[in-house]
Each structure stands twice: as structure tokens, then as C-alpha cells.
Design an enzyme around this catalytic site. Structure first.
Site, PDB file in Angstrom:
ATOM      1  N   ASP A  57      -1.525  10.855  -2.433  1.00 42.92           N
ATOM      2  CA  ASP A  57      -1.781   9.809  -3.429  1.00 42.92           C
ATOM      3  C   ASP A  57      -1.961  10.391  -4.823  1.00 42.92           C
ATOM      4  O   ASP A  57      -1.836   9.683  -5.819  1.00 42.92           O
ATOM      5  CB  ASP A  57      -3.026   9.014  -3.036  1.00 42.92           C
ATOM      6  N   GLN A  66      -3.028   3.024   9.755  1.00 44.85           N
ATOM      7  CA  GLN A  66      -1.674   3.110   9.186  1.00 44.85           C
ATOM      8  C   GLN A  66      -0.703   3.797  10.149  1.00 44.85           C
ATOM      9  O   GLN A  66       0.509   3.670  10.025  1.00 44.85           O
ATOM     10  CB  GLN A  66      -1.710   3.871   7.854  1.00 44.85           C
ATOM     11  N   ASN A 104      -5.123  12.792  -0.211  1.00 43.26           N
ATOM     12  CA  ASN A 104      -4.384  11.882   0.681  1.00 43.26           C
ATOM     13  C   ASN A 104      -5.388  11.141   1.558  1.00 43.26           C
ATOM     14  O   ASN A 104      -6.598  11.328   1.450  1.00 43.26           O
ATOM     15  CB  ASN A 104      -3.369  12.683   1.526  1.00 43.26           C
ATOM     16  N   ARG A 127       0.856  -1.181   0.000  1.00 47.75           N
ATOM     17  CA  ARG A 127       0.000   0.000   0.000  1.00 47.75           C
ATOM     18  C   ARG A 127       0.899   1.240   0.000  1.00 47.75           C
ATOM     19  O   ARG A 127       2.102   1.146   0.147  1.00 47.75           O
ATOM     20  CB  ARG A 127      -0.948  -0.016   1.210  1.00 47.75           C
ATOM     21  N   GLY A 128       0.237   2.408  -0.168  1.00 48.19           N
ATOM     22  CA  GLY A 128       1.021   3.644  -0.295  1.00 48.19           C
ATOM     23  C   GLY A 128       1.278   3.869  -1.783  1.00 48.19           C
ATOM     24  O   GLY A 128       1.683   2.931  -2.493  1.00 48.19           O
ATOM     25  N   ALA A 129       1.036   5.108  -2.229  1.00 46.00           N
ATOM     26  CA  ALA A 129       1.046   5.388  -3.663  1.00 46.00           C
ATOM     27  C   ALA A 129       2.323   4.926  -4.389  1.00 46.00           C
ATOM     28  O   ALA A 129       2.253   4.186  -5.385  1.00 46.00           O
ATOM     29  CB  ALA A 129       0.795   6.872  -3.882  1.00 46.00           C
TER      30      ALA A 129
END
Ligand SMILES: CSC[C@@H](O)[C@@H](O)C(=O)COP(=O)(O)O
EC number: 5.3.1.23
Length: 369
Positions: A243, A203, A253, A53-55
């Protein structure tokens, strides 16, 4: 960054097994599990279920997915199919589409018999570039933290607040918002980080795990605590990731970021966004009306995951049975609430002129499109 003294990236290529290895983030911070990704379905599932995960990490993973697709069948028809299959996994982070487009354009220009090798080379390149970009973001953000530190007396720490996990786990290494934090800590600047829990997927627990492993002083707080802390002068700077950032500097975001930006503005706290250039979507201007916001499963809201006293990772329900849950996963912070954008090329205003000034070649391409 390091896990128990060993340096890890959030994904890596195992040449012997000819397969990608990822850290399955669903089990962190309680359990560190590595998973091999073998099929295109595995790639898609890893992104959808947020094993990765995470852009920036989603983008790098997708690039390795295209490398697998090219190895299985390098025909244009198959690569197009793989592009579409991976593109629909998550809608908000633009790094996914950016990486897929970069791979597709590069590969289709080559004869079929060269595509498999070129695709893997490109995936490695995208991963390595991400590390370098984030390292540079860290150096640029470090100067902002240093200036705040210079205004302090008696070695008081610079107090930062961050939301979600824009750490090394969300990128290939360093993180975006955390990179200046790690660099400041390593440079000996006293810092303390307020870590937003970031419901529903928490997160913030990943960020706490990262910061704790690196020895950075931090405190895990509820998502609702930030406004209160700012009101009482306990936050010097907010720093978050993104993102998707639009041409004019609107920032999409993790859900809840917008509220932090509003609180920061009301309390005169600078609100910075750390972003690698692949997170800029040059095709959109108005983030609120143009960026698709992912709606995730209600179960992520009605249930919560943690570890019980027996050390087992369990999910428990927090709502009455049958209560409907709503789960928009991202929100948009309009550019006027953003103090500055920290990129690999420097810090700029969240305005079209600011971004065009740092990335004139991208602005020209966008102009022509
Ligand atoms: C460097 S990561 C920036 C963003 O991707 C991060 O802040 C974020 O919102 C991640 O969302 P997630 O849903 O965990 O993939």
C-alpha cells in the site's frame, strides 16, 4: 480478468449513464454485484467501506471522484474541497493521495471551462496506465518464477504464498502480486498458490475466487499456517503487494505481512513485493515511524462474514459479547527482509539505490523537495 467467461475490469466508465460502475467487493466471493457511483458521498463511502479496495484501485476510483467534482463545479475552491474530502477516506495507501494530487495539479493549470472534460480524460488515463503497469509487473515477475521452475524436476509446481488480495480486484486489472502468477500459469509453468485467509476481512477469499476463476491451482490456508509450510520446505517464494513503499524500500502492506517476511527470512524463502511506481512514497524513508496505519472498526475482528447453508450472506460474532477488538489494518516490513521489489520497470533491491536506479527522475524530484 474473466468472470464466468466475461472480461471485467474492477471499475469501468458507463458512457451512456455518464457514471462509474464498480464491483461491490463486500459481497465477494459469494455474490457478484455491480454498483453505480453517483455522488461524491458515494465515492467516499465506497472507499471507506471497502466496496472498492486495494491501493491502485482506491487511487483510480478517487480520480473518477475528482472527475465528478469537476463536472459538478470546476472552480478551484470546489476541487480543493473534493480533494480534501476524498483524501481523508483511507490513510495508508499512498495511491489515493498520488491520484488526487495528479488530478488536482493537472486541472488547476487549466481554465475552468476545460476542467470537466480533462478530468474525465485523466481518470481514464490513470485507469488504463494501471492496467499496463500491472501487466509489465507480471512479465518481470514471471522471470523470477521461471527461474525457480527451471530448478524443479518432474514438472513439480512452483509453490508461492501470498497474503491479502493484491489481485485484479485490488487494481484495475491483472493485480500486482497476482500478475506474475497469472502470466506464469498462462505460460504453462506449473504453479500452486498458498492463499492466506487474511483476517479480519478475509481478502484471501477474494484471491481464491480470482485464482479459481482463472484455473490457477491454489489452497486457502489460515494466516498462521505460513511459517509451518515454510519450515517444511513447501514454499518456494512469497509474493505480496503493498500500500506504500518508502524511498529506502520499507514495505507497508496488509496486517500480517511482516510476520510472513520474518518467517520467510528464518527459512531462507525469497520474499518479493510487487509494486506499481505510484505506490512508492518518495517523501518517506522509515516506514515504521512515518507511515500512518489505519485503525479500522473492532467489529471487523469480533464478527466474521460468510454464507450460510440457505445461501444468505450473514455476519456472526466470534467473540463473547462486549470483548474489545483491536484492528490495525496494515504493518510495515523493513527493507532488509525484502528479497526484491518487482516494478513495471524491472526488479530491484529494496534499497534507496535500487529504487533510485529504476526511477531516477522521481528520485531527482524527491531530492529537490
Ligand atoms: C495491489 S494491492 C496491494 C495492497 O493494496 C493490498 O495488499 C492490501 O493490503 C489491500 O488492503 P485493503 O485493506 O484490502 O484495501
Amino acid at each position: 480478468m474473466k468472470v464466468n467467461g466475461t472480461h471485467y475490469r474492477s471499475l469501468w466508465w458507463d458512457a451512456e449513464k455518464a457514471a462509474l460502475q464498480i464491483i461491490d467487493q463486500r459481497w465477494l466471493p459469494h455474490d457478484f454485484r455491480v454498483q453505480q457511483v453517483d455522488t461524491l458521498e458515494d465515492y467516499a463511502e465506497a472507499i471507506v467501506e471497502m466496496r472498492v479496495r486495494g491501493a491502485p484501485l482506491i487511487g483510480a476510483t478517487a480520480a473518477y471522484g475528482m472527475a465528478l467534482a469537476a463536472r459538478l463545479d470546476p472552480s478551484t475552491a470546489h476541487l480543493d474541497k473534493a480533494w480534501a474530502f476524498l483524501d481523508k477516506t483511507r490513510p495508508t495507501a499512498i495511491n489515493l493521495r498520488w491520484a488526487l494530487n495528479r488530478c488536482r495539479t493537472h486541472l488547476l493549470a487549466l481554465p475552468e471551462d476545460q476542467r470537466a472534460e480533462a478530468a474525465l480524460r485523466l481518470a481514464h488515463e490513470i485507469a488504463d496506465e494501471d492496467v499496463e503497469i500491472n501487466r509489465s509487473i507480471g512479465l518481470n515477475g514471471l522471470e523470477i518464477i521461471r527461474k525457480i521452475a527451471d530448478g524443479k524436476t518432474n514438472g513439480e509446481p512452483v509453490r508461492l504464498l501470498t497474503h491479502c488480495n493484491a489481485g485484479w480486484l485490488a487494481t484495475v486489472d491483472w493485480g500486482t502480486a497476482t500478475s506474475p502468477i497469472y502470466q506464469a500459469h498462462d505460460a504453462g509453468i506449473p504453479i500452486h498458490v498458498w492463499v492466506d485467509e487474511t483476517r479480519p476481512r478475509n481478502q484471501g477469499a477474494l484471491t481464491s475466487w480470482e485464482l479459481g476463476s482463472h484455473g490457477v491451482p491454489h489452497t486457502y490456508i489460515t494466516d498462521n499456517a505460513g511459517g509451518h509450510l515454510m519450515q517444511h520446505g513447501l514454499v518456494d517464494m512469497v509474493i505480496v503487494g503493498t500500500d506504500r513503499t518508502t524511498r529506502r524500500g520499507d514495505v507497508c502492506n496488509k496486517i500480517g505481512t511482516y510476520l510472513k517476511a520474518l518467517a520467510a527470512r528464518a527459512n531462507n524463502v525469497p520474499f518479493y513485493v510487487a509494486l506499481p511506481s505510484p505506490t512508492i512514497d518518495w517523501t518517506v524513508t522509515d516506514g515504521v515511524s512515518e507511515i500512518p496505519i489505519e485503525e479500522r472498526s473492532a467489529r471487523e475482528v469480533t464478527h466474521i462474514q460468510g454464507v450460510n447453508d440457505a445461501g444468505e450472506i450473514v455476519q456472526v460474532q466470534v467473540t463473547p459479547r462486549g470483548t474489545p477488538g483491536g484492528n490495525p489494518a496494515f504493518d510495515v516490513t523493513p527493507n532488509h527482509l525484502v528479497t526484491g521489489l518487482i516494478t513495471e520497470r524491472g526488479v530491484c533491491a529494496a534499497t534507496p539505490e535500487g529504487l533510485d536506479g529504476l526511477f531516477p527522475e522521481q528520485a531527482r524530484i524527491a531530492e529537490r523537495a
